[in-house]
Design a protein around this motif. Structure first.
Motif, short mmCIF file in Angstrom:
data_model
loop_
_atom_site.label_atom_id
_atom_site.label_comp_id
_atom_site.label_asym_id
_atom_site.label_seq_id
_atom_site.Cartn_x
_atom_site.Cartn_y
_atom_site.Cartn_z
N ILE A 153 9.30 1.85 1.19
CA ILE A 153 8.74 2.99 0.47
C ILE A 153 7.29 3.18 0.90
CG2 ILE A 153 8.14 3.94 -1.79
CD1 ILE A 153 10.43 2.43 -3.00
N SER A 154 6.98 4.37 1.40
CA SER A 154 5.61 4.72 1.77
C SER A 154 4.96 5.43 0.59
CB SER A 154 5.59 5.63 3.00
OG SER A 154 6.17 4.99 4.11
N ILE A 155 3.80 4.93 0.18
CA ILE A 155 3.13 5.47 -1.01
C ILE A 155 1.75 5.99 -0.62
CG2 ILE A 155 2.22 4.90 -3.30
CD1 ILE A 155 4.37 2.66 -3.38
N PHE A 156 1.47 7.24 -1.02
CA PHE A 156 0.19 7.88 -0.76
C PHE A 156 -0.45 8.26 -2.09
CE2 PHE A 156 3.07 8.67 2.73
CZ PHE A 156 2.34 8.29 3.84
N VAL A 157 -1.65 7.74 -2.32
CA VAL A 157 -2.36 7.99 -3.58
C VAL A 157 -3.21 9.25 -3.44
CG1 VAL A 157 -4.01 7.00 -5.23
CG2 VAL A 157 -2.39 5.52 -4.05
N GLU A 158 -3.36 9.99 -4.56
CA GLU A 158 -4.22 11.18 -4.57
C GLU A 158 -5.62 10.80 -4.08
OE1 GLU A 158 -3.65 14.24 -5.12
OE2 GLU A 158 -1.80 14.39 -6.29
N PRO A 159 -6.23 11.63 -3.22
CA PRO A 159 -7.54 11.30 -2.65
C PRO A 159 -8.60 10.94 -3.69
CG PRO A 159 -6.61 13.19 -1.53
CD PRO A 159 -5.69 12.89 -2.67
N LYS A 160 -8.57 11.60 -4.85
CA LYS A 160 -9.60 11.34 -5.86
C LYS A 160 -9.48 9.95 -6.48
CE LYS A 160 -7.01 13.74 -9.52
NZ LYS A 160 -7.06 14.86 -10.48
#
Length: 234
Positions: A153-160
């Motif tokens: 699973i690739s997880i990308f967090v909101e930039p803020k």
């Protein structure tokens, strides 16, 4: 001479050993032909091949009633089909979707797609476990989470919500440099010392090395600043 290839009522210990040796090196040869892709990431097509090849070779190695020749021919044909499938998946979109399916979106902008969870056969608890591994405690902070064909699973967090980096703050940083191994398990790496323009005399004149014998050192590394880090046996 090559009787161990054929099916027999019984095999001698030497013939069993010869079968194992031939089977091992043939599998290594097949893996080499299949390439690094099948080792580094087990995708759908790779998974199918791993199951087939393992079963095909395992039977003649444990059953004297089966010959090696048929198994090796079958594995060779399957390898050719595998390479052909990989080639088609790179050239033709329908085959790419069949052998290398696109990732499945599990979370987008904090919203969990339950239907896609079922499609990927992942439970909510498994998803939360993967988020915890990435130190993400709140789903609302996830911009995108994808179920990759390789089973990760690739997880990308909101930039803020992402931590600040030196680049964000305009700070100067040293370029990355991997420390060089100069001693490993009590043995001095003279080739590495030579590449660094150093010698054994220089090494043992360093403060970190004066009170330690090389045989007591598990690992010693040298970074770009000339600093030595030593780990001894414990």
């Amino acid at each position: 001479m090559f009787e161990f290839f054929r099916s027999q009522e019984s095999l001698t210990l030497l013939q069993w050993a010869l079968r194992a040796v031939v089977g091992f090196f043939f599998l290594v040869f097949i893996a080499k032909i299949m390439g690094q892709r099948s080792i580094s990431q087990l995708r759908f097509l790779d998974f199918v091949m791993a199951l087939l090849l393992g079963n095909i070779m395992a039977h003649p190695l444990s059953d004297e009633g089966l010959g090696l020749t048929g198994s090796m021919v079958t594995m060779s044909v399957l390898t050719v089909l595998y390479l052909f499938g990989v080639f088609l998946s790179l050239r033709w979109s329908p085959f790419k979707k069949l052998f290398d399916p696109p990732p499945i979106t599990l979370i987008e902008k904090g919203t969990i797609y339950y239907r896609n969870l079922k499609k990927a056969r992942i439970t909510v608890e498994s998803l939360l476990t993967e988020l915890r591994k990435e130190k993400v405690e709140d789903i609302q902070r996830v911009a995108l989470a994808l179920w990759e064909p390789g089973g990760t699973i690739s997880i990308f967090v909101e930039p803020k919500y992402q931590p600040l980096t030196p680049s964000d703050m305009g700070m100067f940083t040293q370029p990355f440099d991997l420390p060089r191994i100069i001693i490993k398990e009590g043995k001095i790496n003279y080739n590495e010392l030579e590449l660094l323009g150093k010698n054994e005399e220089w090494l043992f004149n360093q403060p970190e090395m004066k009170s330690i014998a090389p045989k007591d050192i598990l690992l010693a590394t040298l970074n770009h600043k000339g600093q030595i880090s030593v780990s001894t046996y414990h």
